[in-house]
Design an enzyme around this catalytic site. Structure first.
Site, short mmCIF file in Angstrom:
data_model
loop_
_atom_site.label_atom_id
_atom_site.label_comp_id
_atom_site.label_asym_id
_atom_site.label_seq_id
_atom_site.Cartn_x
_atom_site.Cartn_y
_atom_site.Cartn_z
CG ASN A 195 8.20 56.88 6.07
OD1 ASN A 195 8.69 57.01 7.16
ND2 ASN A 195 8.68 57.45 5.00
CB CYS A 196 5.44 56.01 11.23
SG CYS A 196 4.19 57.26 10.92
CB VAL A 197 11.04 54.14 9.67
CG1 VAL A 197 10.77 53.30 8.46
CG2 VAL A 197 11.46 55.54 9.27
#
Lengths: 432, 77, 347
Positions: A247-249
């Site tokens: 993920n890339c929040v």
């Protein structure tokens, strides 16, 4: 379950014709790494090219846009291998012996979604905010094939696999190297634990995993966490690569794979295990986009805390905004089971620090540790070299039109810096 | 944001997935929606069925706007 | 040249007397009196108490308006770089006077102010307005309080940015300031939990806020005559995001005309939001901003009219105060445009 970690301290990385670890120096044959990554069909299908670079602590280097950071490791004794269910087969990890290439990381970079990747500065004020400025970084920059825009899910998957494969390749080089030091970690069965530590409070770690969709997913033994129910893990499983980041929040509070491998809550609870508390286990729970999922997952966290007869729990969050609700639901429900909680989060209090820090709140969340205000503005001076590209600095989460200034410096919120306000409590940054 | 519109004297309905946040921040008329990335849709449905779903949700929002409430109210099914 | 400071103290610290002398009216003296000596010592000549104002606590409480007017006049004439009051420790009326006279000097004269008192002193109610150093609850704490106040005062006079409240010793004023702790967060969390488990006092790093509520407005009587506006925090914008609304921590909102727009197509609209998977919203922006359905309802006569403009911003990481500001501004526009009700969608 007992795991021994053997640490091989890496003090330099060099490109070479031959890949090996010798006297603390990692020699890498980039072509061999590339070939190993391309052995995967998905990587072959979506990644047009890879380029490689090395970034050392203190160098005038900026890495961006950063997707993930991974510590290379290799399993030398016991069942399973690195990244079970994704790279290695799905065997249960967390026991036996694993060699760790300490002091370095594989960093994956390149455009994916643009605003969901981060910046790592190896020197200057930005370096103080990211733990990865202190590591020797082997950077893999991926370039997508044409038409990837309509297949971002697939492309993200390919880059994730590529990074894990690069780390696996490099980790393997430590298999026959004598570690500089080693440490053991052990978790007993429930009954054994009670018998051994009858007077110590029983504590678990409630580990919240970001699981909101494209580039917002975490994988547990290869399973996308959004399709999991809240469950129990041995802490050493986490230490041994069972959980990884897809993920890339916002860069500042996404848990990279490196964070999972070196989870600071796990480390600090082990440090107190058998002294001031009995560290029972980890409870992993997701942060989904459906309200019913949020309710179910937090119900289950609370239920497991009760079932395990816990006295206390530490809850860590990932991301911000609606996950604040998952955090508050978990905290409230666990407290209502009579289990005392401390939670770790970060804040979005505005650039002036005057706003409400969290999207949700509850009086039962009375013991909060904060990783700092992600909206704090920082000026990152121009650095001599960029690994990756500066194309996304204006649109990255925490940046704004004009963030990249004509003189090459960047004015943005610390939100853009990978790991800056980590909600596992990896850093010393805080706020009052 | 909902609260500021309410404060200005305009009745407002908040359509959102995470109703607990809506409750915490003080919206008065709340209609629960499908999911965060697609509050008023569901990509798993056919375009026709998805439209029907959206009509239903917006109808519920209109119902909320025409219903007197004294306190914070979630308009469930 | 050293900085000029005016100091405010009560009758007790001026050695006039205790409760029986609390009625004395304000008085201006040259130089330091009582605790001002400790301040001067701490400043080592860099700053100096040039005048001291002494006022009885009862006098201030009973003649607040007159006392303030008189004191403001004296302070103004001194042209100080800083106005400092107390410390008042746990003396209730003294604390009240210190906080309120500081607020007046700050507001009316624009001079930086600082006071000090015990956290439970009623004067501490103003801690979000006036900078207050946290002190012990009795005058025995003077030896610690005076240097702490002097240090922070010097920062104010030099115009240096404040550190976090716990670093600089002031009471938390609702403004969050980052700083580096000695220990990492995970260790602090474990230590905090151990204290909590052992019923020992612990201090949260972020006290939970309480939210205010607004009473609901009256319902719409006749929908078929109502103008309905639709707004979103889901970041729906015309393709290309012409106003560059940030993907997170938005600094502004967008106002876009949808007169004549039947449906939001993926060719013409997209989301600027960086906090959720944008694929679904980009495929069909009506999934976030239901213009298609509202237009149908308008045609079918279910609603009177869909308002010609929609308002949009990105909720992701956007400070509550900013979001509040945006909504306050466009709520006025909606009012002026005669909008009867609003549908707000969030992602």
């Amino acid at each position: 379950m007992k795991l021994e970690l053997g640490y091989i301290q890496i003090t330099d990385i060099q490109f070479s014709k031959e890949s090996k670890v010798e006297n603390g120096t990692l020699f890498v044959d980039a072509d061999a790494v590339k070939a190993f990554m391309y052995e995967d069909d998905d990587v072959k299908e979506w990644v047009k090219s890879f380029s490689f670079d090395i970034a050392k602590p203190g160098e005038s280097v900026r890495i961006t846009p950063v997707k993930d950071v991974i510590e290379p490791r290799v399993k030398v004794e016991g069942p399973g291998g690195q990244f079970p269910g994704v790279i290695a087969k799905v065997d249960t990890v967390g026991s036996g012996k694993t060699h760790v290439l300490r002091g370095m990381a594989v960093v994956t970079a390149g455009k994916i979604v643009g605003f969901q990747e981060g910046i790592i500065d190896m020197t200057g004020p930005g370096a103080d905010y990211t733990p990865f400025s202190k590591l020797f970084n082997f950077v893999v920059v991926a370039e997508p094939k044409e038409g990837y825009e309509d297949h971002k899910h697939e492309y993200e998957h390919a880059v994730r696999i590529a990074g894990l494969r690069a780390a696996t390749f490099i980790g393997e080089l430590g298999r026959n190297v004598q570690p500089d030091s080693s440490e053991s970690f052990e978790t007993l069965g429930i009954k054994e634990g009670i018998e051994k530590y009858p007077d110590l409070p029983r504590v678990a770690y409630v580990h919240m995993l970001q699981s909101q969709g494209l580039l917002h997913d975490t994988y547990v033994y290869g399973v996308d966490a959004k399709r999991t129910l809240t469950t129990i893990l041995y802490p050493t499983e986490t230490m041994d690569g069972a959980i990884l980041s897809g993920n890339c929040v916002s860069a500042c509070d996404k848990n990279t794979t490196y964070h999972h491998q070196n989870n600071p809550v796990v480390a600090e609870l082990f440090a107190q295990h058998g002294k001031t508390l009995n560290y029972v286990c980890n409870i992993i729970t997701n942060e989904n986009v459906y309200l019913a999922d949020k309710q179910r997952s937090s119900d289950w966290s609370a239920k497991l805390c009760r079932l395990l007869d816990l006295d206390g729990a530490i809850i860590s969050q990932e991301g911000f905004g609606n996950p604040d609700t998952d955090l508050i639901m978990n905290t409230k429900k666990i407290e209502l089971q009579g289990v005392k909680t401390t939670i770790i989060t970060d804040e979005y209090a505005g650039q002036d620090g005057k706003s409400q820090s969290l999207a949700d709140a509850d009086p039962l969340a009375d013991a909060v540790v904060t990783g700092g205000n992600a909206n704090q503005v920082i000026i990152l001076p121009k650095l001599d070299k960029v690994i990756g590209m500066l194309d996304y600095v204006d649109t990255i989460a925490g940046g704004h039109a004009g963030s990249l200034r004509p003189d090459g410096s960047i004015e943005a919120e610390i939100q853009v810096i990978t790991g800056a306000t980590n909600e596992m409590g990896f850093n010393t940054l805080s706020a009052r | 944001m909902v609260k500021e519109i309410e404060r200005a004297g305009i009745p407002v309905v908040h359509m959102c997935t995470v109703t607990p946040i809506s409750m915490t921040v003080g919206a008065n008329r709340i209609v629960p929606t499908i999911a965060i990335p697609h509050p008023l849709g569901n990509p798993a449905l056919s375009p026709e069925d998805e439209k029907i779903l959206r009509r239903k949700l917006v109808s519920k929002a209109l119902l909320a706007l025409t219903t007197e409430v004294e306190d914070q109210t979630i308009f469930e099914n | 040249m050293s900085y000029r400071v005016v100091h405010y103290i009560n009758q007790f610290f001026a050695n006039i007397g205790g409760e029986e002398m609390a009625h004395v009216a304000p008085e201006l003296r040259e130089g330091f009196v009582g605790p001002g000596m400790a301040l001067n010592q701490a400043w080592k000549g860099e700053a100096e108490v040039v005048a001291t104002i002494v006022c009885g606590d009862s006098y201030f409480a009973e003649h607040e308006k007159d006392a303030k007017a008189q004191i403001l006049e004296w302070v103004k004439a001194q042209k100080p770089d800083l106005f400092i009051a107390g410390p008042a420790f746990n003396a209730g009326r003294y604390g009240y006077a210190c906080a309120n006279i500081c607020a007046a000097v700050q507001d009316e004269l624009g001079v930086p102010v600082l006071t000090g008192m015990y956290q439970e002193n009623p004067g501490a109610d103003l801690k979000n307005k006036v900078l207050i150093v946290s002190t012990a609850n009795s005058a025995a704490g003077m030896r610690k309080a005076a240097p702490a106040m002097a240090k922070l005062a010097m920062k104010l006079m030099k115009g240096e940015p404040l550190g976090a409240s716990c670093e600089d010793g002031y009471m938390n004023n609702g403004i969050r300031v980052n700083f580096f702790e000695k220990e990492r967060g995970a260790k602090r969390a474990v230590n905090m939990l151990i204290k909590k488990l052992n019923d020992q006092p612990f201090e949260t790093e972020y006290p939970m806020p309480s939210f205010d509520h607004v009473a609901p407005n009256k319902a719409i009587k006749d929908l078929s005559k109502a103008t309905i506006a639709v707004c979103t925090s889901g970041g729906i914008v015309p393709k290309g995001n012409p106003d560059h609304i940030e993907s997170s921590s938005a600094s502004h909102y967008g106002e876009y005309c949808i007169a004549g727009v039947e449906t939001l197509t993926s060719d013409a609209y997209e989301t600027a939001h960086g906090g959720y998977d944008p694929v679904y919203a980009n495929q069909n922006p009506n999934r976030v901003l239901p213009v298609d359905v509202l237009r149908e309802f308008e045609k079918e006569g279910i609603i009177g009219k869909l308002h010609d403009y929609f308002y949009t911003t990105v909720g992701n990481g956007t400070a509550v105060a900013s979001a509040k500001g945006f909504a306050m501004e466009y709520a006025q526009k909606l009012l002026e445009a005669g909008v009867h009700a609003v549908i707000m969608t969030s992602t």
